[in-house]
Design a protein around this motif. Sequence first.
Motif, mmCIF file in Angstrom:
data_model
loop_
_atom_site.group_PDB
_atom_site.id
_atom_site.type_symbol
_atom_site.label_atom_id
_atom_site.label_comp_id
_atom_site.label_asym_id
_atom_site.label_seq_id
_atom_site.Cartn_x
_atom_site.Cartn_y
_atom_site.Cartn_z
ATOM 1 N N GLY A 158 0.865 -1.142 -0.156
ATOM 2 C CA GLY A 158 -0.018 -0.051 0.101
ATOM 3 C C GLY A 158 0.790 1.195 0.037
ATOM 4 O O GLY A 158 2.288 1.045 -0.310
ATOM 5 N N THR A 159 0.140 2.348 -0.021
ATOM 6 C CA THR A 159 0.849 3.780 0.032
ATOM 7 C C THR A 159 1.335 4.067 1.661
ATOM 8 O O THR A 159 0.358 3.932 2.318
ATOM 9 C CB THR A 159 0.059 4.738 -0.389
ATOM 10 N N LYS A 160 2.437 4.261 1.738
ATOM 11 C CA LYS A 160 3.149 4.566 3.192
ATOM 12 C C LYS A 160 3.540 6.019 3.224
ATOM 13 O O LYS A 160 3.909 6.723 2.090
ATOM 14 C CB LYS A 160 4.220 3.827 3.622
ATOM 15 N N THR A 161 3.374 6.816 4.523
ATOM 16 C CA THR A 161 3.743 8.007 4.734
ATOM 17 C C THR A 161 4.481 8.161 5.721
ATOM 18 O O THR A 161 4.356 7.785 6.958
ATOM 19 C CB THR A 161 2.670 9.096 4.759
ATOM 20 N N LEU A 162 5.825 8.461 5.690
ATOM 21 C CA LEU A 162 7.035 8.774 6.843
ATOM 22 C C LEU A 162 7.230 10.122 6.982
ATOM 23 O O LEU A 162 7.452 10.959 6.065
ATOM 24 C CB LEU A 162 8.059 7.937 6.381
ATOM 25 N N PHE A 163 7.276 10.588 8.242
ATOM 26 C CA PHE A 163 7.420 11.785 8.437
ATOM 27 C C PHE A 163 8.821 12.104 8.606
ATOM 28 O O PHE A 163 9.320 12.514 9.971
ATOM 29 C CB PHE A 163 6.633 12.691 9.635
ATOM 30 N N GLN A 164 9.738 12.370 7.814
ATOM 31 C CA GLN A 164 11.086 12.669 7.670
ATOM 32 C C GLN A 164 11.501 13.042 6.331
ATOM 33 O O GLN A 164 10.742 12.793 5.298
ATOM 34 C CB GLN A 164 11.875 11.228 8.135
ATOM 35 N N GLN A 165 12.962 13.602 6.368
ATOM 36 C CA GLN A 165 13.278 14.304 5.211
ATOM 37 C C GLN A 165 13.749 13.323 4.226
ATOM 38 O O GLN A 165 13.390 13.482 2.878
ATOM 39 C CB GLN A 165 14.366 15.358 5.648
ATOM 40 N N GLN A 166 14.593 12.299 4.689
ATOM 41 C CA GLN A 166 15.034 11.267 3.519
ATOM 42 C C GLN A 166 14.560 9.879 3.953
ATOM 43 O O GLN A 166 14.446 9.745 5.156
ATOM 44 C CB GLN A 166 16.505 11.405 3.760
ATOM 45 N N VAL A 167 14.437 9.064 3.086
ATOM 46 C CA VAL A 167 13.988 7.828 3.254
ATOM 47 C C VAL A 167 14.673 6.809 2.321
ATOM 48 O O VAL A 167 14.785 7.153 0.974
ATOM 49 C CB VAL A 167 12.355 7.341 3.005
ATOM 50 N N ASN A 168 15.360 5.968 2.809
ATOM 51 C CA ASN A 168 16.105 4.820 1.902
ATOM 52 C C ASN A 168 15.530 3.755 1.811
ATOM 53 O O ASN A 168 14.297 3.291 2.448
ATOM 54 C CB ASN A 168 17.694 4.418 2.255
#
Length: 263
Positions: A158-168
């Motif tokens: 599904g669609t995920k949302t993380l509250f941070q500037q960068q995601v690897n």
Amino acid sequence: MNKNSFYLLLLVSILFTSCIPLNDLVYLQDKGATGTKSNIAVVEAKPYRLQTNDVLSVNIKAIDPKLVAIFNTTDAATGTGKSESALYFDGFTVDDHGNIRMPVLGEINVIGYTLEEVRIKIEKQLLEEYFKSGANIFVTVKLAGFRYTINGEVGSTGTKTLFQQQVNIMEAIANSGDITITGNRKAVTIIRQSPTGVEMHDIDLTDVNVIKSPYYYLQPNDYIYVKPLKQKTWGTGKTGIESIGTIITILSLATTTYLLLKL
């Protein structure tokens, strides 16, 4: 070669080909097999340039909050955290023309800009048209969450949302319940929308050199697809124990059928 040897060889072959090797499951392996610690030059993530349908959170502060209250959305100046849905409804969406529409400031073109460039642009307009430098205007511009979509052989799609500037890519997979045992870690597909079109690239997460890839760090709205291993379609089992169980079941069924036909 007699029949017994042939059948034994066939069973052993099925057993080994149906099992998933350990090398297909372990992340970030040093495939150079040097046995020494290797230094990896990490590729810096390029700053993300805004695209249509991105949602921005813009907050304007000053020494006197009343001076900037009109520029903010309803809850922006309260200092309290916002939920994902609140950020969506109160944020500023980049429209098809590449603009966001802010109170008083009107339409501001942001397509192709980085977040820092948008911040400077808004701050400059405020100082030129509404405030003096003594007002100590402080502008923050952020994406309303780092959103990506993941599908395929993972624990939670599904669609995920993380509250941070960068995601690897490793963080994205970890936040999606990890790749299942039948997922192909050697060919994880990343689909990325760029100003010039759609880019598609496969990366090997079992190789430590994936950290050097420009696709190791995700960009907002990336789509990740984890393909299944061929062992999943065979249905013979993912481990040696499962494969042996499958073989025993087949042999039992064949023996039972043979005995019934002889009656």
